[in-house]
Design an enzyme around this catalytic site. Structure first.
Site, PDB file in Angstrom:
ATOM      1  N   SER A  96       0.802  -1.235   0.000  1.00 48.32           N
ATOM      2  CA  SER A  96       0.000   0.000   0.000  1.00 48.32           C
ATOM      3  C   SER A  96       0.830   1.278   0.000  1.00 48.32           C
ATOM      4  CB  SER A  96      -0.932   0.037   1.214  1.00 48.32           C
ATOM      5  OG  SER A  96      -1.948  -0.910   1.071  1.00 48.32           O
TER       6      SER A  96
ATOM      7  N   LYS B  67       0.415   3.282  -2.951  1.00 44.07           N
ATOM      8  CA  LYS B  67      -0.741   4.179  -3.096  1.00 44.07           C
ATOM      9  C   LYS B  67      -0.312   5.635  -3.011  1.00 44.07           C
ATOM     10  CE  LYS B  67      -4.048   0.892  -1.049  1.00 44.07           C
ATOM     11  NZ  LYS B  67      -4.720   0.479   0.202  1.00 44.07           N
TER      12      LYS B  67
ATOM     13  N   TYR C  59      -3.122  -2.165 -10.585  1.00 45.21           N
ATOM     14  CA  TYR C  59      -3.097  -1.997  -9.127  1.00 45.21           C
ATOM     15  C   TYR C  59      -2.225  -3.071  -8.466  1.00 45.21           C
ATOM     16  CZ  TYR C  59      -4.922  -1.841  -4.331  1.00 45.21           C
ATOM     17  OH  TYR C  59      -5.047  -1.769  -2.970  1.00 45.21           O
TER      18      TYR C  59
ATOM     19  N   TYR D 223      -4.259   3.150   7.701  1.00 48.38           N
ATOM     20  CA  TYR D 223      -5.490   2.384   7.784  1.00 48.38           C
ATOM     21  C   TYR D 223      -6.418   2.953   8.863  1.00 48.38           C
ATOM     22  CZ  TYR D 223      -2.547  -0.748   5.072  1.00 48.38           C
ATOM     23  OH  TYR D 223      -1.718  -1.265   4.137  1.00 48.38           O
TER      24      TYR D 223
ATOM     25  N   VAL E 265       1.001  -3.563   3.904  1.00 54.84           N
ATOM     26  CA  VAL E 265       0.930  -4.856   4.591  1.00 54.84           C
ATOM     27  C   VAL E 265       2.176  -5.700   4.371  1.00 54.84           C
ATOM     28  CG1 VAL E 265      -1.587  -5.029   4.673  1.00 54.84           C
ATOM     29  CG2 VAL E 265      -0.350  -5.944   2.695  1.00 54.84           C
TER      30      VAL E 265
END
Lengths: 304, 304, 304, 304
Positions: free
Chosen positions: C63, C66, C188, C240, C258
């Site tokens: 992530s 992102k 992705y 998160y 993660v």
């Protein structure tokens, strides 16, 4: 039809199940009720009573009173009532506030707590002592002039009513409660604390099996249409968040209470009440649900 | 009973209402259906057909196919099916994913989209071409060997199925879908695109009014018990998020589709289908719901 | 400031904690990463690198990508991006669909999965091979021209992407995804599978500590204003559903993955990356979070 | 730094915006406040006051009091407080009950109403007249010994507190409220009704910019660590459901109130208060938010 052998078979079959459920524990008075009790009564339109076990032992009717409070509110308000309460299954537990928030204070149906509080509020606007109006109505329907609410249970419930108080204040914040929250909660806790036995309750719902007319005295309680509609509401919403499963297994309009009672109706035939204090996970009487399922299986009688 | 005059009265009454609803618009093929159409058919256990209006005009059965897909899945899996799909009203719209998340991928009931996708997945595991199994089953139930799905509607629906794809992938992420999502969606969109008319559909549900046996040929479709239970499920979950209100007003087990069709059952009496493409806010046929409400009012027949 | 002794103290302190977290298990490649690893790197604006432990061991950034995908989308779209993605903390887990339903397909922020999918969709509309654009951007920011995504991790992740597929289809059903779902998921899963080490990642975020300018070559990555705003977004949404707690304990803008990596920034001072594969319940590196908390405590440096 | 010209430029710029927001309308006293007012004050660590407009006009601090109630509760309970209140952004409006239900009565953070009620409950357990403890604390922090709550506003708010009563009863039903609901609501409505002006409030938050020490008298209010952590909490949760956007645009720890006030802090530099009664959709002062955004833009000062 001779219901005796059926009732006896049911009575024998449920004995091993009586230990499995759990007594409602959120107020001390209900938690103290011994688990191993079971009664069942069927009253046919001609007034004959068929019963078994502890059918004359009185118990706390709890949420079953929501049914009779609703009857009184419908008598008073008619269809205007549905502007303040819906008639859809809730999909959430009986004491959830989530739905109330997303639907602007209009409870999904009159059988979840929030809906019954709004119904009670309607009675509070009409009657000085609404709990007495509910118990007088039950006296007339059952023919038992002595039944009343248990003040100790009502007080105990009132002292543990924060969740209901939250709902009542929440509904009031949306303008869907007109009377002071304390007054509504007082009346609510009292009519839930009414004490009755299976035979009296089976008699009390008989008008629903008789198109709205009390067969004992010929008095009309609700119009035929409204009586049928109330039965429909019981089927879709009467047994908490397990109404779908209950309809699937039992197939009768019914209303349950955490005291362990369940009333049900076979249209044009009879009123039924079963009681056993052990509850399943949904808050319905464990042995009571199974007894009603057996009844429809053994007699071939259901509404479907 | 002579249903003719009743059907004619209903037909006359609904005429002014036919403009009020809105045609389903999410796929072009359904959006193009003219609004001012209405048909209704009643088929009694003896096979007699009573119909009015456009009862022989074929329409897209859409979610009504969920009922017949479920029958096939129950025939194949029996009660094991309920480990993968619940039987409670959802309390949320038919295409909601919220419930699926909070209940770990187990759809609330087989009549919401998520549930029907899991049911279709079960058929995909059993049959090479599940959509054909559904239409063959409907051919046998209705006695019409020509009925089939409309490939153009199926394709159009498939091309607009992102919401259903989301649900299917979501269920799959919880392990509650076994076949490839594309395969399940193909089969689902095709059995939803089956085209039938009111008379055929009224015949097709007749076994539910006849304790599970198709009265045309004496074949058992479901056990008497399961047939009744399926009717109960239709009552509590068959008309989207308006099932409570529908049960209240109509009082019959029913299943609706966004094509404007509604099938219903009067136990031990008849199968019913009404169709009118204009939908109300819940996605049920506007004139169709009112027609069924009139039917139970005028005939005094409901299950309550 | 000499970060060496601080890093060594942190390194010694976290050793007993390395067994406590749990490796991400949803794809086999991540589940196979040995637990007992820990690296940390601090790169100051002048380019000096301070590191400890496994700071040169490459890991899956997951992530954290992102953040860099968002930088590219902001470069391309500017403030128009915020019409399709919000910038509020979600209050629900990173892979929840609930919020997406209640807010009509607009993800709460670009750091939850749904938001990152929409960001990736924006890149898919601009670039033929968006995953390469992300890795090329990281090559330039880190000065490491060899870094790329791990095709095996990407494939494995793609094969387990039903939950993300559900979100993508869901967003698409609201019109908030323009490219085919498969194409978006491919891109992705690939940019999430980029492999980097702590030193490279600490260098890659340095522009955020330097008002938007890459100090290695003087190139402006984002305007000073947007660079600060992106840091704000990292603080409120970067870790998160534990962002509030993380801000409370650590007090630095950060983004976690993660794979066990966390990048963070001390404005006008340095870029930081810590890595340890064991995750806490929120999906953030257990030892990594504590290491950053120690860093701000020991140096007295935080943004507050 | 000379804040005068900056303040004057802000003052001039916001003039056309003063009509755009809407005054809080849920209680008559707040609804009666004239819209066209704007004040702003900056107090630097050395005690110098820079102000503009209506910076000496007193207003109802409302939710800003939650910050000071929390400081008192932290002084009393320390980290034990976090067992009863979380520190995550809520993702739902400040007066939502949904989160409270899904997280068993533990409010997400101390700045939503439910959290502030639990904080007030903690003060009720410690102090006979908690509202006076809050105002005395503010007297000391601001150096203004005359400030107090407005009894008329408090009474009016108390009379319209059904939503807060719902939350308090709900929290109590989970055991997360120890004192009688009425007592908690009384104290809560009173400390929210404290009246202060911008200059006093800017002084009152100065300890947060000074690592926990009140620079006027050298008294420690909170430990340096806790002071920073409280600032982090303000950033992630201080401006209702718009905290992410506020952090993005303004980049300063802040706490707003529906009276139109916002306090903010630039660490190691100054305390800030801006006031303008017109609110935006999130309940934050419309002109006040823009003023703070201008301040960070014009001075280049933010925490990022």
């Amino acid at each position: 039809m001779d219901y005796r052998p059926v009732l006896e078979q049911i009575h024998a079959t449920v004995q091993p199940l009586l230990d499995q459920g759990r007594v409602a524990s959120y107020i001390p008075e209900l938690a103290a009720v011994p688990l191993r009790q079971f009664g069942m009564a069927i009253v046919t339109l001609d007034g004959r009573v068929h019963s078994v076990g502890d059918a004359q032992v009185a118990f706390s009717i709890q949420s079953i009173s929501k049914l009779f409070a609703l009857v009184l509110a419908l008598q008073a308000e008619g269809d205007a009532l549905w502007q303040r309460v819906g008639r859809e299954p809730s999909g959430t537990p009986f004491n959830s506030l989530v739905q109330l928030e997303s639907e602007a204070g209009k409870p999904r149906n009159p059988f979840i707590n929030a809906g019954a509080l709004v119904v009670t509020d309607i009675l509070c606007s009409r009657y000085a002592v609404p709990e007495n109006v509910v118990s007088e109505s039950l006296q007339k329907l059952s023919g038992n002039p002595t039944l009343h609410y248990d003040a100790r249970v009502a007080r105990s419930e009132r002292a543990h009513s924060d969740r209901n108080a939250a709902m009542a204040h929440f509904a009031k914040s949306f303008g869907n409660l007109r009377n002071p929250v304390d007054a509504v909660l007082d009346a609510y806790c009292r009519h839930c604390a009414i004490t009755m036995n299976c035979e009296d309750l089976a008699r009390a719902v008989l008008f629903l099996a008789n198109r709205g007319v009390n067969p004992r005295n010929g008095e009309r309680v609700l119009s035929a249409s409204l009586s049928k509609r109330l039965s429909a509401l019981m089927l879709t919403c009467g047994t908490y968040d397990a109404a779908g499963d209950f309809a699937f297994r039992v197939g009768l309009p019914a209303k349950s209470g955490v005291g362990g009672g369940i009333v049900a109706v076979i249209p044009d035939t009879c009123g039924i009440c079963v009681w056993s204090p052990g509850l399943d996970e949904s808050g319905n009487s464990h042995a009571g649900s199974l007894a009603l399922e057996m009844l429809t299986t053994l007699t071939g009688r259901s509404i479907f």
